[in-house]
Scaffold this motif. Structure first.
Motif, PDB file in Angstrom:
ATOM      1  N   LEU A  40       0.833  -1.185   0.000  1.00  0.00           N
ATOM      2  CA  LEU A  40       0.000   0.000   0.000  1.00  0.00           C
ATOM      3  C   LEU A  40       0.880   1.251   0.000  1.00  0.00           C
ATOM      4  CD1 LEU A  40      -2.760   1.320   0.062  1.00  0.00           C
ATOM      5  CD2 LEU A  40      -2.756   1.069   2.554  1.00  0.00           C
ATOM      6  N   GLU A  41       1.976   1.184   0.707  1.00  0.00           N
ATOM      7  CA  GLU A  41       2.918   2.304   0.730  1.00  0.00           C
ATOM      8  C   GLU A  41       3.482   2.578  -0.664  1.00  0.00           C
ATOM      9  OE1 GLU A  41       7.118   3.605   2.824  1.00  0.00           O
ATOM     10  OE2 GLU A  41       5.912   2.048   3.769  1.00  0.00           O
ATOM     11  N   VAL A  42       3.766   1.522  -1.430  1.00  0.00           N
ATOM     12  CA  VAL A  42       4.239   1.689  -2.806  1.00  0.00           C
ATOM     13  C   VAL A  42       3.175   2.421  -3.618  1.00  0.00           C
ATOM     14  CG1 VAL A  42       4.833   0.463  -4.945  1.00  0.00           C
ATOM     15  CG2 VAL A  42       5.774  -0.308  -2.770  1.00  0.00           C
ATOM     16  N   PHE A  43       1.924   2.006  -3.480  1.00  0.00           N
ATOM     17  CA  PHE A  43       0.827   2.657  -4.177  1.00  0.00           C
ATOM     18  C   PHE A  43       0.753   4.138  -3.804  1.00  0.00           C
ATOM     19  CE2 PHE A  43      -3.595   4.141  -4.168  1.00  0.00           C
ATOM     20  CZ  PHE A  43      -3.906   3.977  -5.510  1.00  0.00           C
ATOM     21  N   GLN A  48       1.439   9.814  -4.971  1.00  0.00           N
ATOM     22  CA  GLN A  48       1.943  11.119  -4.568  1.00  0.00           C
ATOM     23  C   GLN A  48       2.800  11.733  -5.679  1.00  0.00           C
ATOM     24  OE1 GLN A  48       4.295  11.125  -0.997  1.00  0.00           O
ATOM     25  NE2 GLN A  48       4.635  13.318  -1.063  1.00  0.00           N
ATOM     26  N   ARG A  49       3.680  10.953  -6.244  1.00  0.00           N
ATOM     27  CA  ARG A  49       4.555  11.436  -7.320  1.00  0.00           C
ATOM     28  C   ARG A  49       3.721  11.904  -8.518  1.00  0.00           C
ATOM     29  NH1 ARG A  49       7.823   7.536  -7.218  1.00  0.00           N
ATOM     30  NH2 ARG A  49       6.687   6.170  -8.612  1.00  0.00           N
ATOM     31  N   GLU A  50       2.745  11.109  -8.919  1.00  0.00           N
ATOM     32  CA  GLU A  50       1.918  11.464 -10.073  1.00  0.00           C
ATOM     33  C   GLU A  50       1.016  12.667  -9.795  1.00  0.00           C
ATOM     34  OE1 GLU A  50       2.201  10.275 -13.144  1.00  0.00           O
ATOM     35  OE2 GLU A  50       3.830   9.020 -12.413  1.00  0.00           O
ATOM     36  N   LEU A  80      -7.099  16.414  -1.211  1.00  0.00           N
ATOM     37  CA  LEU A  80      -8.413  15.781  -1.062  1.00  0.00           C
ATOM     38  C   LEU A  80      -8.588  14.612  -2.028  1.00  0.00           C
ATOM     39  CD1 LEU A  80     -10.658  18.950  -0.631  1.00  0.00           C
ATOM     40  CD2 LEU A  80     -10.057  17.266   1.129  1.00  0.00           C
ATOM     41  N   TYR A  81      -8.144  14.794  -3.266  1.00  0.00           N
ATOM     42  CA  TYR A  81      -8.251  13.725  -4.249  1.00  0.00           C
ATOM     43  C   TYR A  81      -7.324  12.561  -3.902  1.00  0.00           C
ATOM     44  CZ  TYR A  81     -11.610  15.436  -7.581  1.00  0.00           C
ATOM     45  OH  TYR A  81     -12.788  15.802  -8.177  1.00  0.00           O
ATOM     46  N   ALA A  82      -6.155  12.846  -3.370  1.00  0.00           N
ATOM     47  CA  ALA A  82      -5.241  11.778  -2.963  1.00  0.00           C
ATOM     48  C   ALA A  82      -5.859  10.953  -1.838  1.00  0.00           C
ATOM     49  CB  ALA A  82      -3.900  12.371  -2.526  1.00  0.00           C
ATOM     50  N   VAL A  86      -6.765   6.974  -2.190  1.00  0.00           N
ATOM     51  CA  VAL A  86      -6.209   5.955  -1.289  1.00  0.00           C
ATOM     52  C   VAL A  86      -7.333   5.226  -0.563  1.00  0.00           C
ATOM     53  CG1 VAL A  86      -4.813   5.580   0.784  1.00  0.00           C
ATOM     54  CG2 VAL A  86      -3.971   7.087  -1.028  1.00  0.00           C
ATOM     55  N   GLU A  87      -8.339   5.951  -0.122  1.00  0.00           N
ATOM     56  CA  GLU A  87      -9.474   5.313   0.556  1.00  0.00           C
ATOM     57  C   GLU A  87     -10.196   4.351  -0.373  1.00  0.00           C
ATOM     58  OE1 GLU A  87     -11.814   8.579   2.011  1.00  0.00           O
ATOM     59  OE2 GLU A  87     -10.507   8.889   3.744  1.00  0.00           O
TER      60      GLU A  87
END
Length: 92
Positions: A40-43, A48-50, A80-82, A86-87
């Motif tokens: 999940l951290e990789v995701f 975040q980068r993108e 907010l979108y991030a 993730v959720e």
């Protein structure tokens, strides 16, 4: 500045979907949400980068790089979108 941020929101939704698809391709055969959360951290890192790239490209495209209020608004929308992305991803 009254600026339409709908374009940014649409781009972030597309990026979320693309990162999600890419992640599933890479880790298709494994359970990717584990107790340690490493995958999940990789995701999240990829996302975040993108999202940072998308936000910066939006600011540059609209010549808002030096507009602190616009930058703040873009970063708020991006955050907010991030969180939503993730959720949604972690529900799978």
């Amino acid at each position: 500045m009254g600026f339409d941020y709908k374009e940014l929101e649409e781009q972030l939704a597309i990026v979320c979907d693309e990162v999600h698809k890419d992640f599933l391709k890479r880790f298709n055969s494994e359970i990717y949400i584990s107790a340690g959360g490493a995958k999940l951290e990789v995701f999240i890192n990829d996302l975040q980068r993108e999202f940072e790239t998308t936000a910066n490209a939006f600011l540059k495209k609209h010549n808002l790089e030096k507009d602190t209020e616009a930058r703040k608004r873009v970063l708020t929308i991006t955050k907010l979108y991030a969180k939503k992305c993730v959720e949604d991803f972690s529900k799978i």
